[in-house]
Scaffold this active site. Structure first.
Site, PDB file in Angstrom:
ATOM      1  N   HIS B 143       0.859  -1.279  -0.071  1.00 45.26           N
ATOM      2  CA  HIS B 143      -0.005   0.104  -0.041  1.00 45.26           C
ATOM      3  C   HIS B 143       0.893   1.270   0.088  1.00 45.26           C
ATOM      4  O   HIS B 143       0.296   2.250   0.263  1.00 45.26           O
ATOM      5  CB  HIS B 143      -0.877   0.059   1.130  1.00 45.26           C
ATOM      6  CG  HIS B 143      -1.623  -1.331   1.411  1.00 45.26           C
ATOM      7  ND1 HIS B 143      -1.066  -2.252   2.282  1.00 45.26           N
ATOM      8  CD2 HIS B 143      -2.596  -1.827   0.905  1.00 45.26           C
ATOM      9  CE1 HIS B 143      -1.669  -3.369   2.351  1.00 45.26           C
ATOM     10  NE2 HIS B 143      -2.577  -3.264   1.388  1.00 45.26           N
TER      11      HIS B 143
HETATM   12  S1  FES Z   1       2.039  -0.632   3.035  1.00 41.85           S
HETATM   13 FE1  FES Z   1       0.501  -1.762   3.763  1.00 41.85          FE
HETATM   14  S2  FES Z   1       1.741  -3.686   4.295  1.00 41.85           S
HETATM   15 FE2  FES Z   1       3.145  -2.103   3.748  1.00 41.85          FE
END
Ligand code: FES
Ligand code: HEM
Lengths: 412, 178
Positions: B143
């Protein structure tokens, strides 16, 4: 049940049984439920869903005869099912594609309810039971996807279980409790198998309650008005049982086409790579049916609030009966609300698309706008539209809706 | 029997009834605990507490990943520039402020649990070919969390810095993790 019994036991055995365990009466009356004569094909998806529940349970019990819930053997045991077990390739593909088609059917079923206002009084309990069933289905699908122990299994499980680590104070303890360790591993796989086996049985019980509630309040219909005249309804069997069976065959044809000719179309190639706790695949995505909610999770730049919004997006659906203030049920007679409804459908589809894209730049901005629409539809549009909208005139009865006003006059 | 006496009997009954009910509830709750606690890490899992790693082969600028308690642990032999960059940012505003000096025992060896504090993916940055994000440390593709040369979170949804496991240098070339 909501109607008088239509069963008369004829033979001596039937009479004997009826006085001791009126099970035939139960079944006969169940099949005779008065059903609105104007139901369209969108009403056949309940039956289709039941069909897929049975497909999943039967193929699942069979898979469990050959599957091994161990981190070093699970992947191979699924390959063994596909390659060596008699009919194993067909059975495994029926189960994995069955899950996807189960979700296609449930999304149609839910949207049908939203379009025709099937959640409105007196069907609130029926609706809430439906939302519970949907959540249990998501749990089953998630737990099942972990079992083949490929890369997506492991990392999907890691991301989803880590959602609970966002809970303040106790989050860490809860994730360790779920894992039975310090990361997703053997204890996790073993218990997920146990729970995956259990979930559909609970699901089955809730489907029973759902159908019970249906038989108490009766089916809604495309015009959203209750049965008033004798001619408004027909017995469920054989009129609607046949219609359901016909739709089921058509839907099953599409399903079977996928099972035999493109079984991996809705899967992910990374799940053919063995689980590796040292490497996360560069682009992890959940199964397609979770994508809209995954997009909402990633639209929110804060961990805790992302998780809260994601769960809220599902939970809010259960409150529809009270959020929608309109007294007219069906969107057929609510021209403005209808536009917002199709906007909502488009939002769901686009969020699904964005959930599969990397979380960066324009994709994130688009996800945020659509997340806002999702929530505003429920908490602003539906309450306000109920008070302000101009609705079209409702027909006097279901029969009038089907035959037209003139036919009604001629009849009299 | 006087009316007063009767009342007494009723209230005594009520008390016993409530008391018994409360005890049954306490007992019920206590009986549930084993059924929940069995899911927590078991004795054999807890026993895998520590590992020893020989870091002799890790050249300056290189990094290795080892598995500890089912999780990857990053061991990075930092270059002088990387250390300088990490220390320079000590006073910069960040989500989980911490000084680089508080995150290492020996400046050139950065040892971290390689698990993104967002939702648990393994961030990239160990291999030379990996994308290392806007701050030159690690980048989590799941993410989009960016970590710096000290493993501190600088951008993205992760709330905390990459965790520092408990470790000690047994000799100059062997570390014990856990
Ligand atoms: S940014 Fe969501 S798990 Fe690493
Ligand atoms: C609501 C019903 C169910 C759903 C939605 C569901 C979903 C799934 C999914 C998505 C998978 C992964 C398939 C793959 O990628 O290969 C799976 C696997 C599996 N399921 Fe189910 N399932 C259901 C019912 C059941 C039942 C009732 C059982 C057993 C009694 C079962 C046993 C298994 C087994 C053993 C596997 C692993 C083998 C495999 O991956 O093919 N499932 N399930």
């Amino acid at each position: 049940m909501a109607h008088e019994s239509v069963y008369t036991p004829n033979s001596g055995i039937e009479k004997w049984l009826d006085e001791r365990l009126p099970i035939i009466r139960l079944g006969v009356d169940f099949m005779a439920m008065p059903t609105p004569r104007n139901l369209n094909y969108w009403w056949t998806f309940g039956g289709i869903l039941f069909f897929f529940l049975m497909v999943q349970i039967i193929t699942g019990i069979i898979l469990a005869m050959h599957y091994i819930p161990h981190e070093s053997m699970a992947f191979d045991s699924v390959e063994h099912i596909v390659r060596d077990v008699n009919w194993g390739d067909m059975l495994q593909n029926m189960h994995s594609n069955g899950a996807s088609f189960f979700f296609i059917a449930v999304y149609i079923h839910i949207l049908r309810g939203m379009y025709y206002g099937s959640y409105k009084a007196p069907r609130e309990m029926l609706w809430i039971l439906g939302v519970i069933i949907y959540v249990l289905m998501m749990a089953s699908g998630f737990l099942g996807y972990v079992l083949p122990w490929g890369q997506m299994s492991l990392w999907g499980a890691t991301v989803i279980t880590n959602l609970f680590s966002a809970i303040p104070f106790v989050g860490g303890a809860i994730t360790e409790l779920l894992w039975g360790g310090y990361a997703v591993g053997q204890p996790t796989l073993n218990r997920f198998f146990s729970l995956h086996y259990l979930m559909p049985l609970i699901l089955f019980a809730f489907v029973g309650l759902h159908i019970w509630a249906l038989h108490v309040v009766g089916s809604n219909n495309p015009d959203g008005i209750e049965i008033k005249l004798k001619e408004d309804s027909l017995p469920f069997h054989s009129y609607f049982s046949m219609k359901d069976a016909f739709a089921m065959v058509l839907f099953a044809m599409i399903y079977v086409y996928f099972v035999f000719f493109m079984p991996d179309y809705m899967g992910h190639p990374d799940n053919y790579v063995r689980a590796n706790p040292m490497v996360t695949p560069p682009h992890i995505v959940p199964e397609w049916y979770f994508l809209p909610f995954y997009a909402i999770l990633r639209a929110i730049p804060d961990k805790l609030f992302g998780v809260i919004f994601m769960f809220a997006a599902i939970a809010i659906v259960a409150f529809l009966p009270w959020l929608d203030t309109s007294r007219v049920r069906s969107m057929r007679y609510r021209p403005t609300a209808k536009l917002f409804f199709w906007g909502f459908v488009a939002t769901g589809l686009l969020l699904g698309y964005l959930g599969a894209k990397p979380a960066e730049g324009g994709y994130v901005i688009a996800s945020r706008i659509l997340t806002a629409y999702w929530f505003l539809y429920f908490i602003v549009a539906l309450p306000l539209l109920g008070w302000t909208q101009k609705t079209k005139t409702l027909p006097g009865s279901i029969t009038e809706a089907v035959l037209g006003k003139d036919a009604m006059k001629n009849n009299k | 029997m006087s009316a007063k006496h009767e009342e007494d009997v009723v209230s005594r009954r009520d008390f016993l009834f409530l008391g018994a009910g409360a005890w049954a509830a306490v007992g019920g709750a206590a009986a549930i605990w084993p059924f929940v606690d069995q899911m927590n890490p078991d004795a054999s899992t807890k026993a895998l507490a520590s590992i020893e790693v020989d870091i002799t082969p890790v050249q300056v600028g290189q990094a290795i990943t080892v598995l500890w308690r089912g999780k990857p642990v990053f061991i990075r032999h930092r270059t002088a520039e990387e250390i300088a960059a990490a220390e320079k940012d000590d006073e910069t505003a960040m989500p989980d402020p911490q000084k680089d000096g508080d995150r290492v025992q020996k400046k050139e060896w950065l040892i971290l649990v390689g698990v993104c504090t967002h939702l648990g993916c393994v961030p990239g940055g160990q291999k030379a070919s990996d994308i290392r994000g806007d701050f030159g440390g690690w980048f989590c593709p799941c993410h989009g969390s960016h970590y710096d040369n000290s493993g501190r979170i600088r951008k993205g949804p992760a709330p905390l810095n990459l965790a520092v496991p408990s470790y000690k240098f047994l000799t100059d070339t062997v570390v014990q993790i856990g």
